[in-house]
Design a protein around this motif. Structure first.
Motif, PDB file in Angstrom:
ATOM      1  N   GLU A  16     -19.907  54.041 -57.606  1.00 36.58           N
ATOM      2  CA  GLU A  16     -21.257  54.313 -57.704  1.00 36.58           C
ATOM      3  C   GLU A  16     -22.101  55.544 -56.142  1.00 36.58           C
ATOM      4  N   THR A  19     -20.488  58.860 -57.758  1.00 40.29           N
ATOM      5  CA  THR A  19     -20.878  59.814 -58.972  1.00 40.29           C
ATOM      6  C   THR A  19     -22.258  59.958 -59.445  1.00 40.29           C
ATOM      7  N   LYS A  20     -22.960  59.253 -58.161  1.00 34.41           N
ATOM      8  CA  LYS A  20     -24.521  59.110 -58.311  1.00 34.41           C
ATOM      9  C   LYS A  20     -25.324  60.192 -57.202  1.00 34.41           C
ATOM     10  N   ASN A  21     -23.932  60.099 -56.485  1.00 35.40           N
ATOM     11  CA  ASN A  21     -25.126  61.692 -56.067  1.00 35.40           C
ATOM     12  C   ASN A  21     -26.337  60.835 -54.940  1.00 35.40           C
ATOM     13  N   MET A  22     -26.004  59.439 -54.380  1.00 35.13           N
ATOM     14  CA  MET A  22     -26.670  59.079 -53.405  1.00 35.13           C
ATOM     15  C   MET A  22     -25.769  58.928 -52.205  1.00 35.13           C
ATOM     16  N   THR A  27     -27.039  53.756 -50.923  1.00 39.86           N
ATOM     17  CA  THR A  27     -25.900  53.259 -51.053  1.00 39.86           C
ATOM     18  C   THR A  27     -25.585  51.592 -50.425  1.00 39.86           C
TER      19      THR A  27
END
Length: 73
Positions: A16, A19-22, A27
């Motif tokens: 996450e 890949t989720k640009n967080m 996170t």
């Protein structure tokens, strides 16, 4: 999440984050972990892939599995 994390949970958190640009803070807040923990999991994943996240003893260890099998005999 509990203080004992299974490899699948660690993998999902790391993926996450990657890949989720967080941000790391987003996170960690979402999963209730510290940034140092995420950094450690990320490093373990990079070095050993998904298998690298399974270091340490799981709550249900191999010894317990063997004991359970012995009880069935």
């Amino acid at each position: 999440m509990s203080s004992r994390h299974f490899p699948e949970e660690k993998y999902e958190v790391v993926m996450e984050y990657l890949t989720k640009n967080m941000t790391k803070a987003e996170t960690c807040s979402r999963h209730g972990i510290f940034p140092t923990q995420l950094a450690k999991w990320k490093e373990q994943f990079i070095k050993g892939g998904k298998k690298g996240l399974s270091s340490g003893k799981h709550p249900y260890s191999r010894e317990e599995e063997i004991d359970d099998l012995k009880k069935m005999i």
